[in-house]
Design a protein around this motif. Sequence first.
Motif, PDB file in Angstrom:
ATOM      1  N   LEU A 182       5.802   0.617   5.843  1.00 25.22           N
ATOM      2  CA  LEU A 182       5.548   1.111   7.200  1.00 25.22           C
ATOM      3  C   LEU A 182       6.575   2.169   7.585  1.00 25.22           C
ATOM      4  O   LEU A 182       6.240   3.230   8.135  1.00 25.22           O
ATOM      5  CB  LEU A 182       5.601  -0.053   8.199  1.00 25.22           C
ATOM      6  N   GLN A 183       7.847   1.884   7.290  1.00 25.87           N
ATOM      7  CA  GLN A 183       8.922   2.818   7.612  1.00 25.87           C
ATOM      8  C   GLN A 183       8.741   4.149   6.870  1.00 25.87           C
ATOM      9  O   GLN A 183       8.883   5.225   7.467  1.00 25.87           O
ATOM     10  CB  GLN A 183      10.269   2.208   7.252  1.00 25.87           C
ATOM     11  N   MET A 184       8.420   4.070   5.581  1.00 24.37           N
ATOM     12  CA  MET A 184       8.285   5.289   4.801  1.00 24.37           C
ATOM     13  C   MET A 184       7.063   6.089   5.228  1.00 24.37           C
ATOM     14  O   MET A 184       7.091   7.335   5.248  1.00 24.37           O
ATOM     15  CB  MET A 184       8.213   4.959   3.301  1.00 24.37           C
ATOM     16  N   GLN A 185       5.989   5.394   5.599  1.00 22.86           N
ATOM     17  CA  GLN A 185       4.819   6.108   6.108  1.00 22.86           C
ATOM     18  C   GLN A 185       5.173   6.853   7.393  1.00 22.86           C
ATOM     19  O   GLN A 185       4.763   8.004   7.598  1.00 22.86           O
ATOM     20  CB  GLN A 185       3.676   5.130   6.369  1.00 22.86           C
ATOM     21  N   ALA A 186       5.962   6.197   8.245  1.00 20.73           N
ATOM     22  CA  ALA A 186       6.393   6.836   9.489  1.00 20.73           C
ATOM     23  C   ALA A 186       7.258   8.061   9.201  1.00 20.73           C
ATOM     24  O   ALA A 186       7.107   9.106   9.847  1.00 20.73           O
ATOM     25  CB  ALA A 186       7.155   5.831  10.352  1.00 20.73           C
ATOM     26  N   GLN A 187       8.153   7.944   8.235  1.00 23.13           N
ATOM     27  CA  GLN A 187       9.017   9.079   7.888  1.00 23.13           C
ATOM     28  C   GLN A 187       8.195  10.234   7.325  1.00 23.13           C
ATOM     29  O   GLN A 187       8.484  11.410   7.591  1.00 23.13           O
ATOM     30  CB  GLN A 187      10.080   8.636   6.887  1.00 23.13           C
ATOM     31  N   LEU A 188       7.184   9.902   6.545  1.00 24.26           N
ATOM     32  CA  LEU A 188       6.331  10.928   5.952  1.00 24.26           C
ATOM     33  C   LEU A 188       5.593  11.697   7.049  1.00 24.26           C
ATOM     34  O   LEU A 188       5.572  12.944   7.040  1.00 24.26           O
ATOM     35  CB  LEU A 188       5.342  10.261   4.999  1.00 24.26           C
ATOM     36  N   TYR A 189       5.015  10.975   8.009  1.00 24.79           N
ATOM     37  CA  TYR A 189       4.320  11.642   9.109  1.00 24.79           C
ATOM     38  C   TYR A 189       5.301  12.465   9.955  1.00 24.79           C
ATOM     39  O   TYR A 189       4.954  13.536  10.460  1.00 24.79           O
ATOM     40  CB  TYR A 189       3.617  10.615   9.987  1.00 24.79           C
ATOM     41  N   THR A 190       6.526  11.944  10.097  1.00 21.67           N
ATOM     42  CA  THR A 190       7.539  12.667  10.869  1.00 21.67           C
ATOM     43  C   THR A 190       7.876  13.995  10.199  1.00 21.67           C
ATOM     44  O   THR A 190       8.142  15.001  10.878  1.00 21.67           O
ATOM     45  CB  THR A 190       8.811  11.814  11.031  1.00 21.67           C
ATOM     46  N   ALA A 191       7.876  14.018   8.876  1.00 19.93           N
ATOM     47  CA  ALA A 191       8.139  15.272   8.158  1.00 19.93           C
ATOM     48  C   ALA A 191       7.062  16.313   8.467  1.00 19.93           C
ATOM     49  O   ALA A 191       7.359  17.502   8.631  1.00 19.93           O
ATOM     50  CB  ALA A 191       8.219  15.007   6.650  1.00 19.93           C
ATOM     51  N   TRP A 192       5.810  15.857   8.571  1.00 24.36           N
ATOM     52  CA  TRP A 192       4.734  16.780   8.948  1.00 24.36           C
ATOM     53  C   TRP A 192       4.945  17.287  10.371  1.00 24.36           C
ATOM     54  O   TRP A 192       4.773  18.482  10.645  1.00 24.36           O
ATOM     55  CB  TRP A 192       3.375  16.085   8.846  1.00 24.36           C
ATOM     56  N   ILE A 193       5.326  16.391  11.268  1.00 16.46           N
ATOM     57  CA  ILE A 193       5.544  16.783  12.665  1.00 16.46           C
ATOM     58  C   ILE A 193       6.709  17.757  12.771  1.00 16.46           C
ATOM     59  O   ILE A 193       6.653  18.737  13.526  1.00 16.46           O
ATOM     60  CB  ILE A 193       5.803  15.532  13.533  1.00 16.46           C
ATOM     61  N   ALA A 194       7.774  17.500  11.997  1.00 14.20           N
ATOM     62  CA  ALA A 194       8.939  18.388  12.026  1.00 14.20           C
ATOM     63  C   ALA A 194       8.569  19.776  11.517  1.00 14.20           C
ATOM     64  O   ALA A 194       9.122  20.787  11.983  1.00 14.20           O
ATOM     65  CB  ALA A 194      10.063  17.793  11.179  1.00 14.20           C
ATOM     66  N   TYR A 195       7.643  19.842  10.586  1.00 12.75           N
ATOM     67  CA  TYR A 195       7.217  21.139  10.046  1.00 12.75           C
ATOM     68  C   TYR A 195       6.446  21.942  11.094  1.00 12.75           C
ATOM     69  O   TYR A 195       6.678  23.140  11.268  1.00 12.75           O
ATOM     70  CB  TYR A 195       6.361  20.924   8.801  1.00 12.75           C
ATOM     71  N   ASP A 196       5.510  21.282  11.781  1.00  9.55           N
ATOM     72  CA  ASP A 196       4.701  21.980  12.780  1.00  9.55           C
ATOM     73  C   ASP A 196       4.286  20.980  13.851  1.00  9.55           C
ATOM     74  O   ASP A 196       3.256  20.313  13.730  1.00  9.55           O
ATOM     75  CB  ASP A 196       3.478  22.612  12.124  1.00  9.55           C
ATOM     76  N   GLY A 197       5.118  20.883  14.901  1.00  7.73           N
ATOM     77  CA  GLY A 197       4.863  19.904  15.955  1.00  7.73           C
ATOM     78  C   GLY A 197       3.571  20.156  16.697  1.00  7.73           C
ATOM     79  O   GLY A 197       2.873  19.209  17.078  1.00  7.73           O
TER      80      GLY A 197
END
Length: 207
Positions: free
Chosen positions: A104-119
């Motif tokens: 769950l944590q890693m999935q959240a971090q992965l999605y956060t990386a997408w958000i950080a790229y283009d919010g």
Amino acid sequence: MKSISLLLAITFSIGMQAQSKYEQGMRKAFELWEAEKLDEASNLFERIATAEKDNWLPDYYVAQIQVLKSWDMKDEAVLKAQLDKAQEYVNMMKTKAGENVYALQMQAQLYTAWIAYDGMKYGMKYAGTVGQLYDKAVQMEPENPMLVLSKAEWDMGSASYFGTPIEPYCDDVRRAEKLFTTFTPETEFHPSYGAERVAEVLKKCNK
């Protein structure tokens, strides 16, 4: 009786050799990571993950390295390749471990990386899910300081984005700090990072 004892001894010896090979491989992978040889470390974790049919830990570290490499990435094609690979190994974690807080944590971090790229593009798509993933992980293991800290950081980032106070989440960071003092990972290879980051996060609370 002697033949049974011999069989047990052989079986135990084979098991110990396999365990030793796994441990040696994991330690070597972490050494490569510490030396900032991320691709080499990831490749070794991948090989270990292939051999470890029921062990999600090497999959976790492959995913984590790919996510870490994605921060500040400007080339969307490279970013997608890295995060697609990370997603592949998060999926393997879920297959091996089911409802696992670190998946769950890693999935959240992965999605956060997408958000950080283009919010603008990915924030609406993933932000709500990230919050839900952290909520679920902390509910499952409320005394896990890594999860408490990760959720607090996400909540603080969201609050800052929307212009609301971050102070309500500072208590969670302080609770994580306290939890780290007594936290013991299940094995030497289980995730145990984050204690050194607490002070950095708390600086935002003391401004």
